[in-house]
Design an enzyme around this catalytic site. Structure first.
Site, PDB file in Angstrom:
ATOM      1  N   CYS A 111       0.752  -1.206   0.055  1.00 42.89           N
ATOM      2  CA  CYS A 111       0.075   0.036   0.039  1.00 42.89           C
ATOM      3  C   CYS A 111       0.781   1.330  -0.018  1.00 42.89           C
ATOM      4  CB  CYS A 111      -0.816  -0.071   1.127  1.00 42.89           C
ATOM      5  SG  CYS A 111      -1.922   1.181   1.417  1.00 42.89           S
TER       6      CYS A 111
ATOM      7  N   HIS B 117      -6.757  -4.548  -4.479  1.00 46.17           N
ATOM      8  CA  HIS B 117      -5.702  -4.011  -3.531  1.00 46.17           C
ATOM      9  C   HIS B 117      -5.734  -4.989  -2.136  1.00 46.17           C
ATOM     10  CE1 HIS B 117      -3.536  -0.343  -2.319  1.00 46.17           C
ATOM     11  NE2 HIS B 117      -3.857  -0.620  -1.543  1.00 46.17           N
TER      12      HIS B 117
ATOM     13  N   ASP C 281      -7.502  -3.407  -8.997  1.00 51.29           N
ATOM     14  CA  ASP C 281      -7.155  -2.494  -7.789  1.00 51.29           C
ATOM     15  C   ASP C 281      -7.580  -1.172  -8.516  1.00 51.29           C
ATOM     16  OD1 ASP C 281      -6.146  -0.875  -5.789  1.00 51.29           O
ATOM     17  OD2 ASP C 281      -4.116  -2.158  -5.772  1.00 51.29           O
TER      18      ASP C 281
END
Lengths: 248, 88
Positions: free
Chosen positions: A123, A216, A184
């Site tokens: 992330c 994600h 994502d």
């Protein structure tokens, strides 16, 4: 029977500008030498998943350190601390680079270290890992897992994030692994394409793996985005990459 | 948590945190991956006192549809309150 053991603990290291920050470290018992791994935590904070993953690297024969990028926001549960950091607009990129230099220096000073260091982040930590690998020559391999906002528009730039990380691609100083989910939204596949094109343009050593059926954060087994098949394959890619660049 | 959807407003009032009632300074509304709610993304609303420690926070994580319904309810309540105050 082969004896197996590890030590894991929190300690204080010198972060950006020598300021003390907390860190969680784990390594196998024994004299080593062990390759080093720095884990750069994600926006949800310096949390249980990062502690588990630090121990996972120790289980695989690495001396691992996960430093607390949110140390300056105060003590508390990781979600409360992350919320406080979010309310202040996040942490400055330059400070993250300085803190991570501190984590690398700590690893290199340990008597059981083999002289090689890799960095990994997910992330926002994926973005920070890439940024660190471009802004310094301190590590031997970097893994960016679904790092969003490597590509940023001018409107998205802030005082704390003044330059889009993709602009530094020409300075990438080590091999790069990237894992991304094709569903994502941040980074979307189109941004991963841009990043890959920039890496190609500058002749950088990289390998990107993109997973269908994943979005994600597909390693996070405690969240709805977990994708078992893709996560298992992704971990294999991570450990193969670091074995190649840090254990030989 | 890779979106940049964060809206911050200074507020006054009180919120009931884990420790009890606290004075509030700040609200933060974001759309990102929640810590607890079982969604990939959620609207998170934090009512905080940023002058205190990180635990000085009242947090919610709700679905986007819930946030729309909540926003409409809030809008209606504010409209009625303003009408009441105007009439007084």
């Amino acid at each position: 029977m082969h004896y197996e053991g590890m030590i894991a603990e929190t300690l204080s290291i010198a972060g950006d500008k020598g300021e003390p920050i907390s860190a969680y470290v784990a390594r196998p018992l024994g004299p080593g030498p062990f390759p080093g791994i720095v884990l750069i935590h994600h926006a949800p904070g310096w949390d249980e998943w990062y502690r588990e993953t630090t121990r996972k690297f120790a289980h695989h024969g690495y001396a691992a350190i996960s430093h607390n990028l949110y140390h300056r926001a105060g003590e508390g549960s990781s979600d409360d601390v992350a919320a406080k950091v979010r309310a202040s607009g996040g942490v400055p990129d330059a400070q993250v680079v300085g803190d991570t230099e501190g984590a690398v220096a700590w690893l290199r000073a340990q008597p059981y270290h083999n002289g090689k260091v890799g960095a990994i982040g997910t992330c926002s930590g994926g973005r920070h890992t890439f940024l660190f690998a471009c802004k310094t020559k301190s590590i031997d391999a970097a893994a960016d897992l679904w790092g969003g906002r490597v590509v940023m528009s001018k409107e998205e730039l802030t005082e704390k994030q003044p330059v889009a990380a993709i602009e530094f691609t020409k300075d990438l100083s080590c091999p790069l692994l990237g894992l991304f989910g094709n569903d994502d939204k941040n980074p979307p596949p189109a941004q991963v394409d841009l990043h890959e094109a920039e890496l190609k343009k500058h002749g950088k050593h990289y390998e990107f793996h993109r997973y269908d059926g994943a979005g994600h954060g597909f390693f996070y087994y405690d969240r709805p985005m977990y994708r078992q098949e893709q996560a298992v394959d992704g971990w294999k890619k991570v450990f193969a990459f670091f074995a190649t660049h840090l254990k030989k | 948590m890779c979106t940049s959807i964060v809206e911050i407003a200074q507020i006054e009032g009180s919120g009931k945190a884990e420790r009890g009632w606290i004075a509030l300074t700040t609200s933060v509304v974001s759309y990102d991956h929640p810590h607890h709610a079982e969604y990939e993304e959620a609207i998170s609303i934090d009512f905080m006192n940023v002058d205190l420690d990180p635990g000085a926070r009242v947090a919610v994580e709700i679905s986007l549809e819930s946030a729309k319904a909540f926003s409409e309810a809030l809008r209606r309540a504010i409209k009625a309150a303003e009408a009441l105050n105007k009439a007084a």
